[in-house]
Design a protein around this motif. Sequence first.
Motif, short mmCIF file in Angstrom:
data_model
loop_
_atom_site.label_atom_id
_atom_site.label_comp_id
_atom_site.label_asym_id
_atom_site.label_seq_id
_atom_site.Cartn_x
_atom_site.Cartn_y
_atom_site.Cartn_z
N CYS A 70 0.85 -1.19 0.00
CA CYS A 70 0.00 0.00 0.00
C CYS A 70 0.89 1.25 0.00
O CYS A 70 1.92 1.29 0.68
CB CYS A 70 -0.88 -0.03 1.25
SG CYS A 70 -1.90 1.40 1.45
N HIS B 44 0.33 4.01 1.32
CA HIS B 44 0.21 4.83 2.53
C HIS B 44 1.40 4.57 3.45
O HIS B 44 2.38 5.30 3.39
CB HIS B 44 -1.14 4.55 3.24
CG HIS B 44 -1.27 5.28 4.54
ND1 HIS B 44 -1.77 4.68 5.67
CD2 HIS B 44 -0.94 6.54 4.90
CE1 HIS B 44 -1.75 5.56 6.65
NE2 HIS B 44 -1.25 6.69 6.21
N VAL B 45 1.37 3.52 4.24
CA VAL B 45 2.57 3.17 5.02
C VAL B 45 2.95 1.72 4.80
O VAL B 45 3.46 1.05 5.70
CB VAL B 45 2.46 3.52 6.52
CG1 VAL B 45 2.56 5.02 6.73
CG2 VAL B 45 1.20 2.99 7.13
N CYS C 165 1.56 -1.36 4.14
CA CYS C 165 1.04 -2.66 4.54
C CYS C 165 1.01 -3.56 3.31
O CYS C 165 0.80 -3.09 2.18
CB CYS C 165 -0.37 -2.52 5.12
SG CYS C 165 -0.36 -2.06 6.86
N CYS D 29 -7.18 -1.54 1.55
CA CYS D 29 -6.10 -1.88 2.48
C CYS D 29 -6.68 -1.73 3.88
O CYS D 29 -7.02 -0.61 4.29
CB CYS D 29 -4.92 -0.94 2.29
SG CYS D 29 -3.65 -1.19 3.52
N HIS E 13 -5.46 1.03 7.05
CA HIS E 13 -6.08 2.32 7.38
C HIS E 13 -7.18 2.67 6.39
O HIS E 13 -7.53 3.83 6.21
CB HIS E 13 -5.03 3.44 7.43
CG HIS E 13 -3.83 3.08 8.24
ND1 HIS E 13 -2.70 2.55 7.69
CD2 HIS E 13 -3.61 3.11 9.57
CE1 HIS E 13 -1.82 2.28 8.63
NE2 HIS E 13 -2.35 2.61 9.79
N SER F 179 -7.51 2.60 3.03
CA SER F 179 -7.37 3.19 1.69
C SER F 179 -8.04 2.26 0.69
O SER F 179 -8.04 1.04 0.86
CB SER F 179 -5.89 3.34 1.32
OG SER F 179 -5.29 4.32 2.11
S1 FES Z 1 -1.02 1.17 4.87
FE1 FES Z 1 -2.69 0.93 3.59
S2 FES Z 1 -4.10 2.38 4.24
FE2 FES Z 1 -2.41 2.65 5.55
#
Ligand code: FES
Lengths: 158, 384
Positions: free
Chosen positions: A96, A98-99, A101, A120, A123, A125
């Motif tokens: 992902c 974002h961070v 995952c 995901c 969080h 997304s």
């Molecule tokens: S790591 Fe996927 S939404 Fe945060």
Amino acid sequence: MNSSSSPTAVRAATRREFLCSLGAVGVASAALTALPGCEVAQLREGTSGEFQFDLANPTFANLALVGGMQSAEALGHKILIIRVSNAEYVALDRLCTHVFCDMGPDMAGHWDKAAETLTCVCHDSVFAKDGHVLAGPATEALTSYPVVVTNGIGLVTL
Amino acid sequence: MSRLTFAVVALLAPVVLTVPGHALPRMTLTTGAPCANCHVDPQGSGLRTDLGWYAMNQTGAWTWKQIGWDSLHNLEDNTLLDGKVSLGLDYRGQMARLGRPTRGTDGKVKLPDRQVIPMQLTPEIAVMPTDTVTVTGSMNASAFVKSYPGQSPWQAWARWQPSPNAPYVRAGMMQPSVGIRHDDHTMLLRSDAASPRQPMIPPDYADPGAEVGWAPSHWLLVQVGALLARNLTEAVPTVAKDEPGASGRLALFPQWLEAGLNGMAGASYLRAGDLQFTSGYVGVGKNYWGTLLFEASHAKRSAKHSTLNMMLHATVPVKDWLTVEARAERATSELGSQTAETRALVAGLQFEPLPFVELRPEYRYLVTDDYTLGQYTLQLHLFF
Ligand code: FES
């Protein structure tokens, strides 16, 4: 911390010492941030090429059904192959944006067959099947790779 | 405690809430006291007992009085109503480079940006209406910001222990007793190298459950519990919602008084659905000398998916208020024919300038299959 006998002087001196020490911690922190030479960043990136998979291979059994998804390591890329419909497959970067995952099956990825979206669960997304972001917190699209499946053999172009 | 002082402490803590304060095994290893001596939670973490509060009130390079905050200095404990109510607070924030290196438009590899990240603001309360009953609760910002999947925005449980040496029963929204509940959530022990931001047992994880524990002597603690997987399902999606689970933990706190050595060793097992999480640890410490702790955890997430994580952690006290620490970690994950590995080296200081204020400057060096990142970080922990 000091040798003065006056309580007021004691307080003033120690307060001064304390504030000095806080200043020292601030300067030390600033110094730390100003030491980029000691900070290191290296990337190990995937290479371009073609990745082939065989739907008859038990490793890819998840792709036997529409809505199934399978993780793969392909030329240094962590990818997710999704069977969107009988004839349509997509391959996306699996981490992902974002961070990071891992959106593999049984990890953070949830494919909604009807909406054709990848969520995901870390969080929440949401990504479209071409990788673009439908809902944050992620802001960057997932890289998408072309997939062609012929006679049960898939080819992902990375 | 005056209301004004409590308000000042509360105001010191900025806004966003996520992860609760956890335990420092070095405390047990240097003092020989089990976690429950200083924390209301028998596994350690969070709200401090009056003994834990008093110990931290004595620890600091300076006292609050020396800098003119007499009202904070004059606090006698963290209790109200003749000790029937205890209050606590944990705030934690850090300055760190979050994320991973990227390639810039100029083709060069760039460090991620440095950010200031509030990680936790957790007010805590425990009420002891009688000598045998404790009811405790804490609240954190996971209600507003989901930092790790599976975090619970609140924890609350009640414990009944008919006498100090008798077994206790606790039940409520709680974290099952598993391994050591470290105060540093960047540790890899409970994570999956394939997806480090989705730890199997996240910081602040809690589910409805119950536990029986018994410490027949000061060096032995046995805990057996049951849970209902609700939040665990988010952390480990192969665990079905409302799947029942069970946990067990054996903790030993041996002491060799003549040599001045304290030890801790333990093993735990958690099972819910396909997830089997096993952990073990052994550590030794000597007051004024230092501590050494080894901990390992193994998880079987499904028939094809397992993880093995290890950590070696050393601390050396320089002063009561200054400790040097270092740790080496390795996390591996196997999913069918795919593997992932993350290694970390961390070195830093735990510096307490004043009672209830802790600064942790660290250097963290992380090597994953995809990148290497070495960076300076700074953590601030304000607690009460
Ligand atoms: S790591 Fe996927 S939404 Fe945060």
